[in-house]
Design a protein around this motif. Structure first.
Motif, short mmCIF file in Angstrom:
data_model
loop_
_atom_site.label_atom_id
_atom_site.label_comp_id
_atom_site.label_asym_id
_atom_site.label_seq_id
_atom_site.Cartn_x
_atom_site.Cartn_y
_atom_site.Cartn_z
N THR A 187 31.86 37.04 32.36
CA THR A 187 31.66 36.47 33.79
C THR A 187 31.27 35.15 33.79
O THR A 187 30.51 35.02 32.62
N LYS A 188 31.22 34.08 34.59
CA LYS A 188 30.39 33.34 35.25
C LYS A 188 29.57 33.29 36.41
O LYS A 188 28.41 32.96 36.69
N MET A 189 29.66 34.29 36.56
CA MET A 189 29.16 34.92 37.90
C MET A 189 28.78 36.22 37.81
O MET A 189 28.91 38.01 38.42
N ILE B 97 37.85 32.37 31.36
CA ILE B 97 36.98 33.12 31.07
C ILE B 97 38.22 34.08 30.50
O ILE B 97 37.68 35.52 30.22
N GLU B 98 39.32 34.21 31.46
CA GLU B 98 40.55 34.65 30.90
C GLU B 98 40.80 35.09 29.81
O GLU B 98 41.47 35.42 28.58
N LEU B 99 39.97 33.52 28.32
CA LEU B 99 40.43 34.02 27.08
C LEU B 99 39.52 35.27 26.28
O LEU B 99 39.36 36.27 25.45
N GLU C 30 43.18 32.95 42.96
CA GLU C 30 43.66 32.55 43.63
C GLU C 30 44.82 32.60 43.84
O GLU C 30 45.47 33.63 44.69
N THR C 31 45.59 31.53 42.98
CA THR C 31 47.49 32.11 42.96
C THR C 31 47.52 33.10 41.93
O THR C 31 48.50 33.60 42.55
N GLY C 32 46.68 33.63 40.78
CA GLY C 32 46.86 34.27 40.25
C GLY C 32 47.17 33.89 38.94
O GLY C 32 47.72 35.64 37.89
N THR C 33 47.81 33.44 38.84
CA THR C 33 48.26 32.55 37.03
C THR C 33 48.02 32.51 36.50
O THR C 33 48.55 32.56 35.21
N THR C 34 46.55 32.61 36.31
CA THR C 34 45.34 32.31 35.51
C THR C 34 45.78 33.77 34.61
O THR C 34 45.96 33.72 33.41
N MET C 35 45.49 35.05 35.51
CA MET C 35 45.32 36.58 34.50
C MET C 35 46.86 37.11 34.31
O MET C 35 46.99 36.88 33.09
C1 PRP Z 1 39.31 28.72 38.22
C2 PRP Z 1 39.05 30.91 37.71
C3 PRP Z 1 40.70 30.97 37.06
C4 PRP Z 1 41.22 30.24 38.13
C5 PRP Z 1 41.80 31.06 38.66
O1 PRP Z 1 39.00 29.11 37.03
O2 PRP Z 1 38.38 30.31 36.68
O3 PRP Z 1 40.37 30.95 35.77
O4 PRP Z 1 40.35 29.41 38.27
O5 PRP Z 1 42.91 30.10 39.37
P1 PRP Z 1 44.86 30.81 39.45
O6 PRP Z 1 44.27 32.74 40.68
O7 PRP Z 1 45.32 30.10 41.02
O8 PRP Z 1 45.03 30.48 38.19
P2 PRP Z 1 39.23 27.13 36.46
O9 PRP Z 1 40.39 26.26 36.57
O10 PRP Z 1 37.81 26.66 37.69
O11 PRP Z 1 38.78 26.30 35.58
P3 PRP Z 1 37.25 27.34 34.38
O12 PRP Z 1 38.13 28.47 34.11
O13 PRP Z 1 37.37 26.55 33.14
O14 PRP Z 1 36.26 27.85 35.74
#
Ligand code: PRP
Length: 207
Positions: free
Chosen positions: A111-113, A137-139, A154-159
């Motif tokens: 985590t960053k947090m 972080i998802e990596l 936020e949108t859930g797309t990255t996960m």
């Molecule tokens: C933020 C967060 C997630 C992503 C979530 O990353 O850490 O990776 O946005 O958004 P989503 O649910 O809409 O996909 P950020 O874009 O700030 O980049 P980072 O990973 O380099 O911090």
């Protein structure tokens, strides 16, 4: 004059749109300029993570920053108002084809947090090793660095695009208007006047 630190990007634009609604045109940063002076205000265009620093040191009287950042950094500021912008949540993510046995003694969470994560797991009496990362972080669970993550959704797309799912929500977040403590006392009338005006705009939107 009030100096207000805004986080570069959409939140800054949406905050300035509220000022335009209240005070008219001219609330827009020129392309690469970092200071905007207009309508009796001075706005600073800063990195999201730097907003609290400008406010805590009093280089800005006010700032706009996520509740997640306020919580993570345990800021010594006045939390004036939830602007309702940039809504997201902080959540635990795990690989979408797995369930995690939280009683395992060797769970690693990236985590960053770090503070939010540590406090949350402590409150649940779950022992985990928290690993600090600065982004992407998802990596971490995809390459065996961690079993789970605590991150912004936020949108859930990255996960989703990285084969992760939300296992648990930790907190909701959105952008808050904050004040430097000394400014709040020294410029109380000015700040409360602005607070009242911004609150009226926000209340009218949510009504
Ligand atoms: C933020 C967060 C997630 C992503 C979530 O990353 O850490 O990776 O946005 O958004 P989503 O649910 O809409 O996909 P950020 O874009 O700030 O980049 P980072 O990973 O380099 O911090």
């Amino acid at each position: 004059m009030l100096t207000i630190a805004l986080p570069k990007g959409r939140i800054a634009e949406e905050t300035l749109a509220i000022f335009s609604q209240l005070f008219g045109e001219g609330f827009e940063f020129e392309s690469r300029k970092l200071i905007l002076e207009t309508g009796g205000f001075r706005f600073l265009n800063v990195r999201n993570q730097d907003v609290p620093t400008y406010v805590e040191y009093g280089a800005a009287d006010l700032g706009v920053v996520g509740l997640d950042v306020i919580t993570e950094k345990q800021l010594d500021i006045v939390d004036l108002l939830d602007l309702g912008l940039g809504r997201c949540k902080v959540a635990i993510g795990i690989p979408d084809d797995q369930e995690l046995d939280w009683s395992r003694p060797d769970i690693r969470v990236a985590t960053k947090m770090v503070n939010i994560a540590k406090n949350y797991f402590a409150s649940k009496a779950v022992g985990v090793e928290v690993i600090k990362l600065y982004g992407s972080i998802e990596l971490a669970p995809l390459v065996g660095l961690a079993d789970a993550i605590v991150d912004i959704v936020e949108t859930g797309t990255t996960m989703r695009e990285n084969g992760l799912k939300v296992a648990e929500d930790i907190m909701d977040s959105s952008a808050h208007l904050i004040a430097n403590k000394n400014s709040f006392y020294a410029k109380k009338e000015e700040i409360l006047d602005l607070y009242g005006k911004i609150k009226a705009v926000i209340d009218s939107k949510s009504a």
